[in-house]
Design an enzyme around this catalytic site. Structure first.
Site, PDB file in Angstrom:
ATOM      1  N   LEU A  72       0.735  -1.137  -0.221  1.00 23.18           N
ATOM      2  CA  LEU A  72       0.144  -0.159   0.049  1.00 23.18           C
ATOM      3  C   LEU A  72       1.005   1.071   0.105  1.00 23.18           C
ATOM      4  CD1 LEU A  72      -2.726  -1.047   2.952  1.00 23.18           C
ATOM      5  CD2 LEU A  72      -3.054  -1.032   0.300  1.00 23.18           C
ATOM      6  N   HIS A  73       0.728   2.079  -0.946  1.00 23.15           N
ATOM      7  CA  HIS A  73       1.382   3.494  -0.867  1.00 23.15           C
ATOM      8  C   HIS A  73       0.381   4.560  -1.468  1.00 23.15           C
ATOM      9  CE1 HIS A  73       1.704   2.711  -5.080  1.00 23.15           C
ATOM     10  NE2 HIS A  73       1.777   3.739  -5.231  1.00 23.15           N
ATOM     11  N   ARG A  74      -0.568   4.558  -1.895  1.00 24.38           N
ATOM     12  CA  ARG A  74      -1.210   5.576  -2.386  1.00 24.38           C
ATOM     13  C   ARG A  74      -1.841   6.630  -1.270  1.00 24.38           C
ATOM     14  NH1 ARG A  74      -1.214   5.653  -7.643  1.00 24.38           N
ATOM     15  NH2 ARG A  74      -0.879   3.694  -8.924  1.00 24.38           N
TER      16      ARG A  74
END
Length: 363
Positions: free
Chosen positions: A208-210
């Site tokens: 996850l990074h957004r």
């Protein structure tokens, strides 16, 4: 012919590697083509940048612009100022940019203002989501490029709808898949494999990074709790981005199945994908790799710029709610992997096609 190659963030490095190999192949055939590799420094954590040059056998960059982080405007401006200086000192025939990060757009703008041709690798992909900085980068870069190298026929269609001349659009395939095929026999166990007693298919890989998923601490915790609960008897391996780790901070919360690990180099990460039971991600690029490797992928976004990973591949678009993720994941557990294949031209030869087109057009 002199080509300047731009790499700024992790996905760029993966896409640049096979292009360098294709250039070197042309050189071995007696073709007069050279390159200068520019690292903008957009990603500056060693695990997110330098490691990829080492693992993928990319020569060290001729220069690192060392722009590092900042707001969207600050980072873009810093890249433009530094790259303009670089390009004035080292002019070339073509600037080749890949993907859709700030470095892609910034360097394309600088090149065109200095009357240098631009080639965009991975041109034409669109999510339709203008809240994504990457979508803006794609549109701007495609509005000024000279060569458009696409990964899919849907990308071709997008470009034609924007008025791009068809003669400038080249459907070549996916350079990220070139890198995957070139390194499959080199992927390796991560150092925590035994620590967490991992075995093929007994874990789910999570990334996850957004901003929509990780920027708010409480919603991120709620998201992780929902994923933790649905894991069943599967471990969840989460290589956590430094920025996401900072958002969680010292939160005193225990997860039953989620194990946080450091960002992984390319060879370890591909090993994790290839041997996983499934992947949950908000990355577009990972859904391409899972498609080729035949691994079920659940993308936590409301849109994707890579529709072929859904229509042809193993990807499921599940939105950003854990409720919908749990529903679609449960259906997968019940029915098994959907019928899937590999998109056209995702065969490991995209970079060779790109170089052939560039060299032929220059002669």
């Amino acid at each position: 012919m002199k080509i300047t190659l731009i790499a700024g963030a992790r996905p760029n490095f993966i896409k640049i590697a096979p292009i360098i190999k294709a250039i070197e192949k042309k050189q071995s055939e007696g073709i007069h083509v050279s390159y200068r590799l520019i690292h903008t420094g957009q990603h500056y954590d060693k695990n997110l940048s330098d490691t990829f040059f080492e693992e993928l056998n990319i020569p060290h960059p001729h220069v690192n612009l060392e722009v590092k982080s900042g707001t969207q405007a600050e980072q873009t401006a810093a890249i433009m100022v530094a790259f303009e200086r670089e390009l004035l000192q080292n002019p070339c025939d073509l600037v080749l940019v890949v993907g859709d990060v700030n470095s892609t757009m910034a360097c394309a703008l600088v090149a065109k203002k200095l009357n240098t041709k631009v080639a965009h690798v991975e041109a034409g992909i669109r999510s339709g989501d203008m809240t994504m900085p990457e979508e803006i980068n794609r549109i701007v870069t495609d509005s000024i490029s000279d060569y458009f190298f696409t990964t899919s026929t849907s990308a071709n269609t997008n470009l034609l709808q924007y008025g791009t001349p068809s003669k400038n659009i080249h459907f070549v395939g996916n350079v990220m898949i070139d890198t995957l095929y070139q390194n499959l026999n080199r992927i390796s166990l991560p150092d925590f494999w035994e620590t967490y007693k991992l075995e093929p298919k007994n874990y789910v890989l999570l990334t996850l990074h957004r901003p929509s998923n990780v920027d708010e601490e409480q919603s991120l915790i709620a998201l992780l709790k929902g994923i933790d609960e649905m894991a069943g008897d599967k471990k969840i391996i989460f290589p956590i981005h430094p920025r996401t780790k900072a958002i969680l901070g010292e939160t005193p919360i225990q997860f039953k199945n989620i194990h946080f690990v450091a960002p992984q180099g390319y060879l370890n990460f591909m090993y994790l994908i290839k041997n996983s039971f499934a992947v949950i991600t908000d990355s577009g690029g990972i859904s391409e790799e899972t498609t080729v490797l035949g691994i079920p992928c659940f993308t936590m976004r409301t849109s994707t710029e890579r529709p072929e990973t859904i229509t042809v591949g193993t990807n499921h678009l599940v939105g950003t709610s854990t409720t919908n993720l749990q529903k679609i994941y449960s259906e997968f557990l019940e029915k098994g992997l959907k019928k899937a294949g590999i998109p056209e031209f995702w065969d490991g030869k995209a970079s060779e096609r790109i170089l052939e087109i560039i060299v032929t057009s220059y002669q």
